[in-house]
Scaffold this motif. Sequence first.
Motif, PDB file in Angstrom:
ATOM      1  N   UNK A 105      45.536  34.999  40.902  1.00  0.00           N
ATOM      2  CA  UNK A 105      45.674  36.008  41.913  1.00  0.00           C
ATOM      3  C   UNK A 105      45.701  37.200  41.778  1.00  0.00           C
ATOM      4  N   UNK A 106      46.165  37.666  40.290  1.00  0.00           N
ATOM      5  CA  UNK A 106      46.038  38.869  39.858  1.00  0.00           C
ATOM      6  C   UNK A 106      44.615  39.384  39.567  1.00  0.00           C
ATOM      7  N   UNK A 107      43.693  38.400  39.356  1.00  0.00           N
ATOM      8  CA  UNK A 107      42.266  38.839  38.940  1.00  0.00           C
ATOM      9  C   UNK A 107      41.445  39.187  40.079  1.00  0.00           C
ATOM     10  N   UNK A 108      41.972  38.218  41.175  1.00  0.00           N
ATOM     11  CA  UNK A 108      41.186  38.003  42.353  1.00  0.00           C
ATOM     12  C   UNK A 108      41.605  39.382  43.004  1.00  0.00           C
ATOM     13  N   UNK A 109      42.660  39.765  43.051  1.00  0.00           N
ATOM     14  CA  UNK A 109      43.293  40.928  43.710  1.00  0.00           C
ATOM     15  C   UNK A 109      42.513  42.308  43.010  1.00  0.00           C
ATOM     16  N   UNK A 110      42.581  42.154  41.905  1.00  0.00           N
ATOM     17  CA  UNK A 110      41.545  43.312  41.190  1.00  0.00           C
ATOM     18  C   UNK A 110      40.302  43.294  41.540  1.00  0.00           C
ATOM     19  N   UNK A 111      39.608  42.226  41.812  1.00  0.00           N
ATOM     20  CA  UNK A 111      38.175  42.132  41.997  1.00  0.00           C
ATOM     21  C   UNK A 111      38.097  42.638  43.580  1.00  0.00           C
ATOM     22  N   UNK A 112      38.983  42.116  44.503  1.00  0.00           N
ATOM     23  CA  UNK A 112      38.656  42.727  45.760  1.00  0.00           C
ATOM     24  C   UNK A 112      39.032  44.096  46.067  1.00  0.00           C
ATOM     25  N   UNK A 113      39.769  44.576  44.935  1.00  0.00           N
ATOM     26  CA  UNK A 113      40.041  46.026  45.053  1.00  0.00           C
ATOM     27  C   UNK A 113      38.646  46.874  44.425  1.00  0.00           C
TER      28      UNK A 113
ATOM     29  N   UNK B 231      33.202  34.101  42.897  1.00  0.00           N
ATOM     30  CA  UNK B 231      32.171  33.973  42.079  1.00  0.00           C
ATOM     31  C   UNK B 231      32.224  35.054  40.862  1.00  0.00           C
ATOM     32  N   UNK B 232      32.671  36.163  40.978  1.00  0.00           N
ATOM     33  CA  UNK B 232      32.963  37.032  40.089  1.00  0.00           C
ATOM     34  C   UNK B 232      34.077  36.793  38.977  1.00  0.00           C
ATOM     35  N   UNK B 233      35.058  36.167  39.549  1.00  0.00           N
ATOM     36  CA  UNK B 233      36.269  35.847  38.796  1.00  0.00           C
ATOM     37  C   UNK B 233      36.042  34.288  37.810  1.00  0.00           C
ATOM     38  N   UNK B 234      35.554  33.294  38.588  1.00  0.00           N
ATOM     39  CA  UNK B 234      35.503  32.106  38.243  1.00  0.00           C
ATOM     40  C   UNK B 234      34.039  31.803  37.763  1.00  0.00           C
ATOM     41  N   UNK B 235      33.007  32.489  38.137  1.00  0.00           N
ATOM     42  CA  UNK B 235      31.699  31.947  37.768  1.00  0.00           C
ATOM     43  C   UNK B 235      31.272  30.899  38.533  1.00  0.00           C
TER      44      UNK B 235
ATOM     45  N   UNK C 283      35.804  36.911  49.675  1.00  0.00           N
ATOM     46  CA  UNK C 283      36.573  35.959  48.947  1.00  0.00           C
ATOM     47  C   UNK C 283      35.657  35.229  48.124  1.00  0.00           C
ATOM     48  N   UNK C 284      34.356  34.835  48.828  1.00  0.00           N
ATOM     49  CA  UNK C 284      33.562  34.093  48.007  1.00  0.00           C
ATOM     50  C   UNK C 284      32.819  34.895  46.956  1.00  0.00           C
ATOM     51  N   UNK C 285      32.489  36.156  47.269  1.00  0.00           N
ATOM     52  CA  UNK C 285      32.031  36.922  46.108  1.00  0.00           C
ATOM     53  C   UNK C 285      33.175  37.240  45.042  1.00  0.00           C
TER      54      UNK C 285
END
Length: 165
Positions: free
Chosen positions: A141-149, A78-82, A73-75
């Motif tokens: 949530x959508x952006x984080x979910x995509x990043x987690x996948x 970082x990727x989604x919010x900078x 989640x931390x990663x």
Amino acid sequence: MTSPDCYACATEARFEELPSRERIASDQYWRVAHAVGTALPAWLVLLPRRHVTAVHELTDAEAADLGTWQVRLSRALRDVTGCAKTYVVQFAEAEGFAHVHFHIVPRGADLPPEQRGPGVFALLGRPEGEQVPAEQADRLAHSLRARLRGRTDEEETAEPGRDHR
């Protein structure tokens, strides 16, 4: 086991009906949601999917997954919010919120000094007009979910997944 006076348990009981912001990701032990009542976009909460009121009550399997979730989640934040870093905090003391939960909070480089460290909690429990709008939390949530996948937002939109982890 669930508790009738527990916000997390009541929310978990409606899992399939929850909006994206309330089920960003999950597995058999954990669920990730956007914090309620926060003025800080992408403030996440990591919750056990069963009622637990103290960290020592976690099973070995839940505990084994906990660290992995916190780092993933931390990663993703970082990727989604900078954000410059993330805070990971656990108290579970507020009335109705005794269910163990971990705050995974993005700390941007521009966060004022008085809101850093424990001061970030001044951004939680804010009046409705100051809270992150539901639509914004759902987009995050959508952006984080995509990043987690490991996918882009465009790939996620083209092929919504079944597994939220």
